[in-house]
Design an enzyme around this catalytic site. Structure first.
Site, short mmCIF file in Angstrom:
data_model
loop_
_atom_site.label_atom_id
_atom_site.label_comp_id
_atom_site.label_asym_id
_atom_site.label_seq_id
_atom_site.Cartn_x
_atom_site.Cartn_y
_atom_site.Cartn_z
N LYS A 39 0.83 -1.21 0.00
CA LYS A 39 0.00 0.00 0.00
C LYS A 39 0.87 1.26 0.00
CE LYS A 39 -1.59 1.71 3.93
NZ LYS A 39 -1.25 3.11 4.28
N ASN A 40 1.86 1.29 0.88
CA ASN A 40 2.65 2.51 1.05
C ASN A 40 3.62 2.76 -0.10
OD1 ASN A 40 1.20 3.09 3.27
ND2 ASN A 40 2.74 2.34 4.73
N CYS A 133 -4.57 12.72 12.08
CA CYS A 133 -5.45 11.56 12.03
C CYS A 133 -5.39 10.88 13.39
CB CYS A 133 -5.00 10.61 10.92
SG CYS A 133 -3.50 9.73 11.33
N ARG A 138 0.56 14.76 12.69
CA ARG A 138 1.18 14.53 11.37
C ARG A 138 1.37 15.82 10.57
NH1 ARG A 138 -1.00 8.87 9.25
NH2 ARG A 138 1.01 8.92 8.18
N ASP A 326 4.28 0.42 12.07
CA ASP A 326 3.08 -0.19 11.47
C ASP A 326 2.87 -1.63 11.90
OD1 ASP A 326 3.51 1.56 8.27
OD2 ASP A 326 2.86 2.24 10.26
N ARG A 418 -8.83 0.08 4.22
CA ARG A 418 -7.89 1.04 3.67
C ARG A 418 -6.56 0.38 3.31
NH1 ARG A 418 -6.18 5.14 7.28
NH2 ARG A 418 -4.85 5.43 5.48
#
Ligand code: EPZ
Length: 463
Positions: A39-40, A133, A138, A326, A418
């Site tokens: 994803k990243n 978030c 951030r 993560d 997500r």
């Protein structure tokens, strides 16, 4: 823009009430599980395609809500996107717009990364501030300061970052940049901006994450001149334009790590592939420290071989190659079942402990002191209704549910969607008993604090 209808919808909180996840714990898992593209990497490489004046193709692109959202943001900027299977064809040759829509950017922090490519291509960009978030404030000050070092004027007005380059050719200028913190996003934004700048740029104290290397490799495939990605000093010699490329994204090391923990927490042997084992060094080292074996099989697979007893250990999250933030929540779920006390220190994000009260609801014994969580292992977790607060917290609750005694119901699945492609289907294939059910949001007796318990209408019965 034609996006395949099978892509997860980017707008899900409101629909969120429709489905919750039910998990019956205590199953032993077995078999092989496939890891999707990262994803990243996908998100930042999609932004990187804006640098190119021709059509580009990305392969191994995961089907995720975040990818859909990024696609909509690029389309709003005039980029053409075509998806077929895991291939995404991106054509930014006719990009005209420099303004990204707030309602989309506010849903996806990573969308801020387009500021670098837009400035490099058009000499102007208007991007809403992504805002904070669940896991932290951030800020984007490192991105902004780096762009200013490359010669951009940057104003932040009414929540919009307005950046532009003065002068006739509106071209950024190479510069020496030192990052106060090895931010992944700032390294990626500045590396992209510098690819089309006039002259050479060095980024010192740069992030070294595998996704930064993947982005550099994609940009080099388009003709960029980049050295040192993966080290703390990256050098970029600007070129006048980039050309077409066909590039395949790396496997998702966080998804792979999540499956390794699924094996450890359910005492199950699982083969996880494709992976790049080097990307998992810190994660594998911590699994081995708690008594779990992880062995390479061939060059792109790892097998997790569980132990009956889970030993305690201490973890501190750090920028790569340190232990990834993560994976913090997933390891916390695992260490709730260890035979002793563990301390997890979260040093990357200031508010990434949203999973603690939910794991405690399942019988975990966790105390928080500042950015440290002290986890006292318990013999067993018990199923309960819980709510996911962010992406990795949702993964931790799924893992805890797989190990718990009885049924766990998880709300907040828009977080999970997500970042995890088909997680239930993959776990069901390994033998997990879990499925999504519609929920009519009725308060029932399972939890006095207004937790919902669904009238089950099975959406996807485990095959
Ligand atoms: C990337 O976020 C990942 N997201 C995150 O993954 C990951 O947790 C993070 O890197 C760290 O590995 C994507 O790649 C899309 P940072 P990013 O800039 O780039 C502070 C997931 O679960 N900072 O390295 O936003 C910041 O507040 C997500 O998949 C500044 O102070 O992370 C944070 O405390 C979550 N000023 C720290 O640096 C800045 O200008 C690390 O942030 C930028 C960052």
């Amino acid at each position: 823009m034609t996006l395949s209808p099978s892509l997860p919808n980017a707008h899900s909180p409101a629909e969120e009430n429709v489905s919750i996840l039910e998990i019956w714990g205590g199953q032993t898992l077995s078999g092989q599980v496939a890891v999707s593209g990262a994803k990243n990497s996908a998100l930042v490489l999609m932004a990187g395609a804006v640098l190119c004046s021709d059509e580009c193709s990305l392969r191994n692109v995961p089907s995720l809500a975040d990818v859909s959202c990024m696609s909509e943001i690029l389309a709003a900027l005039g980029v053409k996107l075509e998806r077929s299977g895991d291939r995404l064809i991106i054509n930014a040759s006719t990009i005209g717009q420099s303004k990204a829509p707030y309602e989309l950017v506010s849903q996806l922090r990573a969308s801020f990364f387009v500021i670098g490519p837009l400035l490099a291509r058009l000499g102007v960009a208007r991007i809403p501030l992504p805002g904070g978030c669940a896991i932290g404030a951030r800020p984007v000050d490192l991105h902004v300061r780096g762009l200013q070092a490359l010669g951009a004027e940057v104003q932040i007005d009414h929540g919009i970052v307005y950046a532009y380059v003065k002068g006739v050719n509106k071209r950024l200028k190479g510069a020496k940049i030192y990052l106060d913190y090895p931010s992944v996003g700032a390294t990626e934004t500045l590396m992209m901006a510098a690819t089309l700048a006039d002259g050479e740029t060095t980024i010192e104290n740069a992030a070294q994450e595998p996704e930064v290397i993947d982005l550099a490799n994609f940009c080099r495939a388009m003709g960029a001149k980049i050295r040192g990605a993966g080290t703390n000093t990256i050098t970029i010699a600007g070129v006048s334009r980039l050309h077409t490329a066909d590039y395949s994204i790396i496997p998702d090391r966080v998804e792979a790590g999540t499956f390794l923990v699924a094996g450890a927490i359910t005492r199950s042997e699982i083969l996880v592939s494709p992976v790049i084992p080097d990307h998992l060094t810190a994660v594998i080292a911590k699994l081995q420290a708690i008594g779990v074996q992880v062995v390479n099989e061939g060059t792109h697979s790892v097998r997790v071989i569980p132990s009956q007893n889970i030993l305690p250990t201490d973890i501190e999250t750090l920028p790569y190659p340190g232990f990834p933030t993560d994976m913090q929540a997933q390891f916390m779920a695992l260490l709730t079942l260890s035979e002793g006390d563990s301390i997890i220190s979260e040093t990357v994000f200031e508010n990434r402990m949203g999973h603690v009260p939910e794991l405690s609801r399942m019988g975990a014994d966790i105390r928080i002191k500042g950015n440290h969580a002290i986890i006292r292992g318990v013999p067993m977790l018990s199923g309960a209704p819980v709510v996911a607060t962010d992406l990795r917290a949702s993964a931790a609750l799924v893992l805890a549910g797989l190990a718990a005694n009885g049924k766990t119901t998880i709300q907040g699945l828009h977080h999970l969607d997500r970042g995890y492609e088909q997680l239930e289907a993959k776990l069901q294939k390994l033998g997990a008993r879990m499925h999504r059910v519609k929920s009519d949001v009725k308060v029932d007796d399972c939890d006095p604090v207004a937790m919902v318990s669904p009238k089950p209408s099975i959406l996807n019965q485990p095959s």
